[in-house]
Write an enzyme that holds these catalytic residues in place. Structure first.
Site, PDB file in Angstrom:
ATOM      1  N   ASN A   9      28.377 -14.365 -13.012  1.00  0.00           N
ATOM      2  CA  ASN A   9      28.878 -13.634 -13.942  1.00  0.00           C
ATOM      3  C   ASN A   9      28.517 -15.584 -15.443  1.00  0.00           C
ATOM      4  O   ASN A   9      28.889 -15.966 -15.382  1.00  0.00           O
ATOM      5  CB  ASN A   9      29.985 -13.556 -14.463  1.00  0.00           C
ATOM      6  CG  ASN A   9      29.585 -12.557 -15.877  1.00  0.00           C
ATOM      7  OD1 ASN A   9      28.862 -12.793 -16.797  1.00  0.00           O
ATOM      8  ND2 ASN A   9      31.216 -12.801 -16.005  1.00  0.00           N
ATOM      9  N   GLU A  99      35.834  -9.664 -21.868  1.00  0.00           N
ATOM     10  CA  GLU A  99      35.453 -10.253 -23.397  1.00  0.00           C
ATOM     11  C   GLU A  99      35.009  -9.362 -23.457  1.00  0.00           C
ATOM     12  O   GLU A  99      34.529  -9.325 -25.089  1.00  0.00           O
ATOM     13  CB  GLU A  99      34.494 -11.083 -22.588  1.00  0.00           C
ATOM     14  CG  GLU A  99      34.687 -12.643 -22.574  1.00  0.00           C
ATOM     15  CD  GLU A  99      34.369 -13.935 -21.254  1.00  0.00           C
ATOM     16  OE1 GLU A  99      33.115 -13.675 -21.283  1.00  0.00           O
ATOM     17  OE2 GLU A  99      34.680 -14.539 -20.696  1.00  0.00           O
ATOM     18  N   SER A 215      38.408 -18.900 -13.011  1.00  0.00           N
ATOM     19  CA  SER A 215      38.323 -20.758 -12.654  1.00  0.00           C
ATOM     20  C   SER A 215      38.119 -20.666 -11.330  1.00  0.00           C
ATOM     21  O   SER A 215      39.018 -21.898 -10.475  1.00  0.00           O
ATOM     22  CB  SER A 215      39.393 -21.110 -13.530  1.00  0.00           C
ATOM     23  OG  SER A 215      39.830 -21.423 -14.974  1.00  0.00           O
TER      24      SER A 215
HETATM   25  P1  PGA Z   1      35.328 -18.303 -15.019  1.00  0.00           P
HETATM   26  O1  PGA Z   1      35.436 -16.443 -15.649  1.00  0.00           O
HETATM   27  O2  PGA Z   1      34.978 -18.566 -13.569  1.00  0.00           O
HETATM   28  O3  PGA Z   1      34.176 -19.592 -16.178  1.00  0.00           O
HETATM   29  O4  PGA Z   1      36.723 -18.781 -15.366  1.00  0.00           O
HETATM   30  C1  PGA Z   1      35.342 -16.290 -14.236  1.00  0.00           C
HETATM   31  C2  PGA Z   1      34.601 -14.483 -15.422  1.00  0.00           C
HETATM   32  O5  PGA Z   1      34.800 -14.328 -16.237  1.00  0.00           O
HETATM   33  O6  PGA Z   1      34.152 -13.889 -14.689  1.00  0.00           O
END
Ligand code: PGA
Length: 251
Positions: A9, A99, A215
């Site tokens: 993503n 988000e 993460s």
């Molecule tokens: P991140 O984001 O791996 O930067 O924590 C994951 C996501 O929002 O799909």
């Protein structure tokens, strides 16, 4: 057998030059993908066609939109329709990312409409769910996530729901460097699967790929993906670093 899915993503990141470089790196890398393990790249909309072209040499690499609108076409300035996505060969759409829920006010009911139109057009939703920190601290995360699934998905019949991919992303772990522990991820994934089993059947629940997001990095991917109910990952930050994401795909 349910598929393993490693999804990138990119969010709202990357210039055209960076997108070109990343896609070239993924296209050239030796990746352990096959019919049971695919990689999906959710790139910004202007790079969808480019990504399709660049990754076309490997049948197990797919491209996803990061969002779509709930209507087929029409006067909705700035929105992206499944009709448009379908016409350029896109097969996956990320829906309900936290988000989108938080900054753009997307409700469970609105997401239900988006899921419907994707399925109508044969596009697979990668449906995101996950709890904020205060829900985790109150230890009510299982019910919170079950409600997200119920309100956006449970109007579907068994054959429709089996087409979905679910991504569990605890909001407190997204972009924070704070990953859920393997046990926390497994516990939630098992809970999600049992919710599907209760509403549909064990067979349906067993067929749905449930990805973990939050993460994920090359250094923790293998151990999280080894949990029995974790069928892959949805990866933000680390998917913008070619070497990192190649290692995650191959983990
Ligand atoms: P991140 O984001 O791996 O930067 O924590 C994951 C996501 O929002 O799909």
């Amino acid at each position: 057998m349910r598929k393993r899915v490693i999804a990138a993503n990119w969010k709202m990141n990357g210039t055209l030059e960076q997108a070109n470089n990343l896609l070239d790196a993924f296209a050239a890398a030796p990746l352990t993908v096959n019919e049971n393990k695919i990689a999906v790249f959710a790139v910004p909309a202007p790079y969808l066609i480019l990504a399709k072209e660049k990754l076309s040499g490997n049948p197990y690499l797919f491209v996803a939109a990061q969002n779509c609108y709930s209507k087929k076409s029409g006067a909705f300035t700035g929105e992206l329709s499944v009709e448009i996505l379908k016409s350029i060969g896109i097969e996956y759409v990320v829906l309900g990312h936290s988000e989108r829920r938080e900054y753009f006010g997307e409700s469970n009911a609105f997401l239900a409409d988006k899921v419907n139109i994707c399925l109508e057009y044969g596009i697979t939703p990668i449906f995101c769910c996950g709890e904020p920190l205060e829900i985790r601290e109150a230890d009510t995360q299982n019910a919170y996530v079950a409600k997200q699934l119920e309100e956006s998905l449970f109007h579907l019949d068994a054959s429709a729901i089996s087409k979905l991919i679910i991504a569990y992303e605890p909001i407190w772990a997204i972009g924070t460097g704070k990953t859920a522990s393997n046990a926390q991820a497994q516990e939630m994934h098992a809970s999600i699967r049992s919710v599907f089993a209760g509403e549909y059947s064990e067979k349906v629940a067993d067929s749905i790929s449930i990805l973990y997001g939050g993460s994920v990095k090359a250094s923790n991917a293998a151990e999280i993906f080894a949990e029995p109910d974790v069928d892959g990952g949805l990866v933000g930050g680390a998917s913008l670093i070619a070497d990192e994401f190649i290692k995650i795909i191959n983990a």
